[in-house]
Enzyme design. Structure first.
Site, mmCIF file in Angstrom:
data_model
loop_
_atom_site.group_PDB
_atom_site.id
_atom_site.type_symbol
_atom_site.label_atom_id
_atom_site.label_comp_id
_atom_site.label_asym_id
_atom_site.label_seq_id
_atom_site.Cartn_x
_atom_site.Cartn_y
_atom_site.Cartn_z
ATOM 1 N N THR A 169 0.830 -1.202 0.000
ATOM 2 C CA THR A 169 0.000 0.000 0.000
ATOM 3 C C THR A 169 0.868 1.259 0.000
ATOM 4 O O THR A 169 1.997 1.214 0.469
ATOM 5 C CB THR A 169 -0.869 -0.054 1.280
ATOM 6 O OG1 THR A 169 -1.843 -1.059 1.092
ATOM 7 C CG2 THR A 169 -1.540 1.256 1.615
ATOM 8 N N THR A 220 -0.208 1.108 6.961
ATOM 9 C CA THR A 220 -0.144 -0.015 6.030
ATOM 10 C C THR A 220 0.012 -1.303 6.823
ATOM 11 O O THR A 220 0.695 -1.330 7.840
ATOM 12 C CB THR A 220 1.017 0.121 5.037
ATOM 13 O OG1 THR A 220 1.114 -1.093 4.277
ATOM 14 C CG2 THR A 220 2.344 0.386 5.720
HETATM 15 N N1 ASP Z 1 -3.854 -1.998 4.759
HETATM 16 C C1 ASP Z 1 -4.160 -2.470 3.454
HETATM 17 C C2 ASP Z 1 -5.467 -3.178 3.473
HETATM 18 O O1 ASP Z 1 -5.675 -3.992 4.361
HETATM 19 C C3 ASP Z 1 -3.132 -3.386 2.898
HETATM 20 C C4 ASP Z 1 -1.739 -2.844 2.912
HETATM 21 O O2 ASP Z 1 -1.383 -2.027 3.748
HETATM 22 O O3 ASP Z 1 -0.969 -3.232 2.024
HETATM 23 O O4 ASP Z 1 -6.278 -2.956 2.611
#
Ligand code: ASP
Length: 299
Positions: A169, A220
């Site tokens: 992300t 993230t």
């Molecule tokens: N936090 C994000 C989600 O769960 C994923 C990520 O941080 O890569 O959608």
């Protein structure tokens, strides 16, 4: 007032060295470009909101990260994109979830914040809103790259993943020359997710938060854990209610409050540099302020 900017390109690398030197160099270059772009905006008197949006667009357009072009795929093989943005001046906020056609989801989140009475829009309605606002629409295939197809195939086949691209992300936080704060986060969510799943990134207080009185935060990691832990809002709450420093509050949120999952965050406060704690092996991250060159790290 010194401006400050930080960006992330996701947490969750399984171990130091799990990325090729070429890949590391490309990721570093993209993070640097995002930092320089945002810093130019801030140096010329642009707002924190303008800076975080500009930085995130660079990372959404890069195939290296899990946002926009190059996002992870859901279990059906489609990209479904979430993004959130918050302006710390008035605590206005916008989120979009499950976009399939809007090229830069962070622009749709900003449009929701500034041009709708709503905070969170989802699915076809969110794409339609973005289109009505004149934001670029693309064929859904534009988001899909071969690397993500292979990742999904491995996942569905039960082949163990080395964790090198588990999250990915992107996000940015900024303090502008007037001391205003903003945060932005954009993601394809989690690879192989069920169609319709919404993560923490567009949820204000979970993956994204900004308030001039405390801090701006972009997270993230395992979205469900961040939602249940109200993670971005926790950092702000610790500062507001317990008088913790930004560093203490961010550390406590990641290392104590985040339960049932892993990840990291970037945060800026009313003064000083950004902080970037994580509890995974690594996190693509970088920061810059008025004095210096971009400082980018992975592990
Ligand atoms: N936090 C994000 C989600 O769960 C994923 C990520 O941080 O890569 O959608």
């Amino acid at each position: 007032m010194n401006f400050a900017l930080a960006v992330h390109g996701g947490a969750g690398l399984s171990r130091a060295g799990s990325l090729s030197p070429e890949r590391q160099a490309s990721c570093r270059a993209a993070l640097e470009e995002a930092l320089r772009t945002g810093a130019r905006t801030l140096a010329s008197g642009g707002s924190a909101v303008d800076a975080v949006e500009a930085a995130v667009i660079i990372l959404e357009d890069s195939p290296l990260f899990n946002a926009g072009h190059g996002a992870v795929l859901n279990a059906d093989g489609d990209a479904e994109l979430d993004a959130g943005i918050m302006d710390g001046r008035q605590r206005t906020a916008g989120g979009v979830a499950g976009l399939r056609r809007t090229r830069n989801p962070i622009q749709a989140a900003r449009a929701a914040m500034e041009h709708s009475p709503h905070v969170l829009l989802s699915g076809a309605g969110a794409d339609a809103f973005a289109s009505e606002r004149g934001l670029a629409q693309v064929d859904p295939a534009w988001f899909v790259i071969d690397e993500r197809k292979a990742q999904l195939a491995n996942l569905l086949a039960g082949t163990p993943d080395d964790g090198s691209d588990a999250y990915g992300t992107v996000g940015a936080v900024a303090r502008d020359l007037e001391g205003h704060l903003a945060a932005a986060t954009s993601t394809g969510g989690t690879a192989g997710k069920r169609y319709g799943r919404i993560g923490d990134s567009p949820i204000i207080g979970a993956g994204t938060w900004a308030w001039d009185s405390t801090c701006a935060v972009s997270c993230t990691g395992d979205g469900e854990a961040f939602i249940r832990s109200h993670l971005a809002g926790r950092v702000s709450d610790w500062i507001e209610m317990s008088g913790l420093s930004l560093r203490e509050a961010a550390h406590r949120a990641i290392h104590h409050d985040l339960t049932g999952g892993k990840g990291g965050l970037i945060a800026v406060g009313k003064a000083g540099p950004a902080v970037m704690p994580y509890n995974t092996a690594g996190m693509f991250r970088g920061r810059i302020d008025m004095r210096g060159e971009p400082e980018v790290s992975i592990w």
